[in-house]
Design a protein around this motif. Structure first.
Motif, PDB file in Angstrom:
ATOM      1  N   ARG A  62       5.614   2.639  -8.312  1.00 22.43           N
ATOM      2  CA  ARG A  62       5.338   1.409  -7.542  1.00 22.43           C
ATOM      3  C   ARG A  62       6.599   0.972  -6.799  1.00 22.43           C
ATOM      4  O   ARG A  62       7.706   1.165  -7.276  1.00 22.43           O
ATOM      5  CB  ARG A  62       4.881   0.294  -8.490  1.00 22.43           C
ATOM      6  N   TRP A  63       6.376   0.378  -5.632  1.00 23.80           N
ATOM      7  CA  TRP A  63       7.496  -0.036  -4.782  1.00 23.80           C
ATOM      8  C   TRP A  63       8.055  -1.400  -5.203  1.00 23.80           C
ATOM      9  O   TRP A  63       7.857  -2.408  -4.512  1.00 23.80           O
ATOM     10  CB  TRP A  63       7.070  -0.111  -3.316  1.00 23.80           C
ATOM     11  N   THR A  64       8.747  -1.436  -6.321  1.00 25.81           N
ATOM     12  CA  THR A  64       9.476  -2.656  -6.678  1.00 25.81           C
ATOM     13  C   THR A  64      10.687  -2.735  -5.747  1.00 25.81           C
ATOM     14  O   THR A  64      11.011  -1.748  -5.071  1.00 25.81           O
ATOM     15  CB  THR A  64       9.987  -2.556  -8.129  1.00 25.81           C
ATOM     16  N   GLY A  79       9.633  11.441   7.876  1.00 29.79           N
ATOM     17  CA  GLY A  79       8.197  11.364   7.612  1.00 29.79           C
ATOM     18  C   GLY A  79       7.441  10.805   8.811  1.00 29.79           C
ATOM     19  O   GLY A  79       8.013  10.111   9.663  1.00 29.79           O
ATOM     20  N   ILE A  80       6.142  11.098   8.831  1.00 34.87           N
ATOM     21  CA  ILE A  80       5.296  10.499   9.867  1.00 34.87           C
ATOM     22  C   ILE A  80       5.152   8.998   9.617  1.00 34.87           C
ATOM     23  O   ILE A  80       4.633   8.275  10.455  1.00 34.87           O
ATOM     24  CB  ILE A  80       3.905  11.166   9.922  1.00 34.87           C
ATOM     25  N   GLY A  81       5.671   8.555   8.464  1.00 37.08           N
ATOM     26  CA  GLY A  81       5.756   7.119   8.187  1.00 37.08           C
ATOM     27  C   GLY A  81       6.571   6.400   9.244  1.00 37.08           C
ATOM     28  O   GLY A  81       6.482   5.178   9.371  1.00 37.08           O
ATOM     29  N   PHE A  82       7.353   7.135  10.020  1.00 40.15           N
ATOM     30  CA  PHE A  82       8.101   6.561  11.147  1.00 40.15           C
ATOM     31  C   PHE A  82       7.155   5.741  12.041  1.00 40.15           C
ATOM     32  O   PHE A  82       7.547   4.707  12.579  1.00 40.15           O
ATOM     33  CB  PHE A  82       8.716   7.708  11.962  1.00 40.15           C
ATOM     34  N   PHE A 113       7.751  -1.068   5.820  1.00 37.62           N
ATOM     35  CA  PHE A 113       8.750  -0.468   4.923  1.00 37.62           C
ATOM     36  C   PHE A 113       8.833   1.053   5.071  1.00 37.62           C
ATOM     37  O   PHE A 113       9.929   1.631   5.115  1.00 37.62           O
ATOM     38  CB  PHE A 113       8.466  -0.854   3.460  1.00 37.62           C
ATOM     39  N   ILE A 114       7.674   1.698   5.176  1.00 43.93           N
ATOM     40  CA  ILE A 114       7.695   3.165   5.258  1.00 43.93           C
ATOM     41  C   ILE A 114       8.403   3.610   6.545  1.00 43.93           C
ATOM     42  O   ILE A 114       9.140   4.606   6.569  1.00 43.93           O
ATOM     43  CB  ILE A 114       6.252   3.750   5.110  1.00 43.93           C
ATOM     44  N   ALA A 115       8.209   2.834   7.605  1.00 46.96           N
ATOM     45  CA  ALA A 115       8.911   3.148   8.861  1.00 46.96           C
ATOM     46  C   ALA A 115      10.409   2.919   8.698  1.00 46.96           C
ATOM     47  O   ALA A 115      11.227   3.706   9.187  1.00 46.96           O
ATOM     48  CB  ALA A 115       8.361   2.293  10.005  1.00 46.96           C
ATOM     49  N   GLN A 116      10.766   1.846   7.969  1.00 48.43           N
ATOM     50  CA  GLN A 116      12.191   1.537   7.798  1.00 48.43           C
ATOM     51  C   GLN A 116      12.924   2.678   7.082  1.00 48.43           C
ATOM     52  O   GLN A 116      14.056   3.024   7.447  1.00 48.43           O
ATOM     53  CB  GLN A 116      12.359   0.217   7.019  1.00 48.43           C
ATOM     54  N   ILE A 117      12.247   3.273   6.080  1.00 51.22           N
ATOM     55  CA  ILE A 117      12.866   4.421   5.400  1.00 51.22           C
ATOM     56  C   ILE A 117      13.201   5.487   6.448  1.00 51.22           C
ATOM     57  O   ILE A 117      14.305   6.018   6.507  1.00 51.22           O
ATOM     58  CB  ILE A 117      11.914   5.050   4.353  1.00 51.22           C
ATOM     59  N   GLY A 177      -0.167  -1.017  -6.187  1.00 45.60           N
ATOM     60  CA  GLY A 177       0.677  -2.058  -5.592  1.00 45.60           C
ATOM     61  C   GLY A 177       0.826  -1.815  -4.092  1.00 45.60           C
ATOM     62  O   GLY A 177      -0.035  -1.196  -3.450  1.00 45.60           O
ATOM     63  N   GLU A 178       1.972  -2.224  -3.544  1.00 43.23           N
ATOM     64  CA  GLU A 178       2.203  -2.142  -2.093  1.00 43.23           C
ATOM     65  C   GLU A 178       2.122  -0.701  -1.567  1.00 43.23           C
ATOM     66  O   GLU A 178       1.719  -0.450  -0.422  1.00 43.23           O
ATOM     67  CB  GLU A 178       3.603  -2.725  -1.803  1.00 43.23           C
ATOM     68  N   LEU A 179       2.459   0.242  -2.458  1.00 37.86           N
ATOM     69  CA  LEU A 179       2.422   1.662  -2.099  1.00 37.86           C
ATOM     70  C   LEU A 179       1.037   2.123  -1.628  1.00 37.86           C
ATOM     71  O   LEU A 179       0.893   3.102  -0.885  1.00 37.86           O
ATOM     72  CB  LEU A 179       2.893   2.450  -3.340  1.00 37.86           C
ATOM     73  N   ALA A 180      -0.008   1.374  -2.028  1.00 41.07           N
ATOM     74  CA  ALA A 180      -1.383   1.728  -1.654  1.00 41.07           C
ATOM     75  C   ALA A 180      -1.542   1.871  -0.142  1.00 41.07           C
ATOM     76  O   ALA A 180      -2.395   2.620   0.341  1.00 41.07           O
ATOM     77  CB  ALA A 180      -2.358   0.672  -2.180  1.00 41.07           C
ATOM     78  N   VAL A 181      -0.670   1.168   0.590  1.00 41.03           N
ATOM     79  CA  VAL A 181      -0.814   1.161   2.045  1.00 41.03           C
ATOM     80  C   VAL A 181      -0.717   2.578   2.624  1.00 41.03           C
ATOM     81  O   VAL A 181      -1.368   2.900   3.618  1.00 41.03           O
ATOM     82  CB  VAL A 181       0.237   0.202   2.672  1.00 41.03           C
ATOM     83  N   ILE A 182       0.055   3.460   1.988  1.00 43.55           N
ATOM     84  CA  ILE A 182       0.211   4.798   2.574  1.00 43.55           C
ATOM     85  C   ILE A 182      -1.011   5.696   2.351  1.00 43.55           C
ATOM     86  O   ILE A 182      -1.154   6.702   3.013  1.00 43.55           O
ATOM     87  CB  ILE A 182       1.517   5.518   2.153  1.00 43.55           C
TER      88      ILE A 182
END
Ligand SMILES: NC(=O)c1ccc[n+]([C@@H]2O[C@H](COP(=O)([O-])OP(=O)(O)OC[C@H]3O[C@@H](n4cnc5c(N)ncnc54)[C@H](OP(=O)(O)O)[C@@H]3O)[C@@H](O)[C@H]2O)c1
Length: 294
Positions: free
Chosen positions: A73-75, A112-115, A135-139, A257-262
């Protein structure tokens, strides 16, 4: 033949890539937090330490290291680890290469394509598109910025914005092949850009063997699948029934949690630029999955 240092070389992609590079007569060594073999070298990112033997006769670094995005989970502390394991590690490599004046021929990094963000849109994202604001884009923004520093030293940089990697050895397919995930998730309309591990590793090899293959590339198949179509094809291939109802988004948000978004969001990502330079082995999901489960 080149000497290649892999960070994250003990992971899913790195282990496969090591074999592929060695089959092409390249010499491979691995930077690991826990070196286990002769060709493994120790690094400790927090302590700013890298065993300098790793840099002897070095031609290329392929930077794959990073804490698993979907593992926990993304704590807020997990979020810091997800970023620093990719960014502080690249910064450390940069400092060492600069200070020791290593004449590197190329720095190749995963991204990642999370960009393009965890969002479901009708847009097909291309390399020149702006990043998203989540957040995934920020990584990915920070990860790519850290990689791009190497161009300040006139070292060519290649970045592979990677989709979901399909492999028989683990990763996303292992997670999907479970009762909760062998069902459409949320409304099932989100796209799932994917790539067979063979094609991904061929792209990494190409980034070493083809001097014209630098810059940013989307590492995704030309095929576009939604979560629903992906799940149906997977169920058919492994001959397991797909749950006849979708898993509601709130269940996934509760479990993940928030990770579900991906897993609940995703747009199409263009493979056009990559396909202009590389002939994909797997352009249909059914063929990729047949290969994996045969
Ligand atoms: N698999 C996919 O579907 C996918 C999709 C898009 C992008 N990617 C990216 O591609 C890269 C490789 O993916 P993968 O599936 O092979 O990953 P993986 O199997 O999880 O392996 C990643 C490697 O990174 C190192 N690592 C893990 N946590 C770390 C930490 N906190 N600090 C420093 N190093 C750490 C580990 O090496 P040691 O334990 O030896 O140090 C591990 O072997 C990753 O950066 C990943 O985000 C993967």
């Amino acid at each position: 033949m080149a000497t290649v240092l892999l960070t994250g070389g003990t992971g899913l992609v790195g282990s496969y890539l090591q074999k592929k590079l060695e089959a092409n007569n390249h010499t491979v060594s691995i930077l690991s937090r826990n070196p286990q073999k002769d060709n493994h070298f120790k690094w400790d990112i927090d302590a700013g330490y890298i065993d300098e033997k790793a840099f002897e006769n070095l031609d290329y670094i392929i930077h794959l290291a990073g804490a698993g995005i979907a593992d926990k989970r993304w704590t807020s502390s997990r979020k810091e680890i997800l970023i620093s394991s990719r960014v502080a590690s690249a910064n450390l490599l940069f400092t060492k290469i600069k200070t020791l004046n290593i004449p590197l021929k190329g720095f190749i990094s995963s991204s990642g394509i999370g960009f393009y963000g965890a969002q479901t849109t009708s847009k097909i994202y291309k390399e020149e598109d702006n990043p998203a604001n989540d957040f995934i884009a920020q990584i990915c923004i920070d990860w790519e910025k850290a990689a791009q520093q190497f161009s300040e030293l006139s070292i060519p940089v290649t970045i592979l914005r990677t989709g979901v990697v399909l492999s028989k050895d683990g990763g996303a397919l292992q997670k999907m092949n479970t009762p909760l995930f062998l069902s459409a998730l949320g409304n099932g309309k989100q796209y799932v850009p994917w790539i067979h591990i063979e094609d991904l590793c061929n792209l990494y090899v190409k980034s070493i063997e083809d001097v014209d293959f630098s810059g940013i590339y989307n590492a995704v198949s030309i095929d576009h699948e939604t979560n629903t179509s992906f799940t149906k094809t997977l169920g058919k291939t492994i001959k397991k029934p797909v749950t006849p109802f979708n898993v509601p988004s709130f269940v996934l948000r509760t479990v993940l949690g928030e990770l579900a978004v991906i897993v609940l969001e995703g747009s199409r990502v263009s493979a056009e630029k990559t396909a202009n330079k590389y002939d994909f082995m797997y352009t249909k999901l059914s063929d990729a999955l047949k290969n994996i489960y045969s």
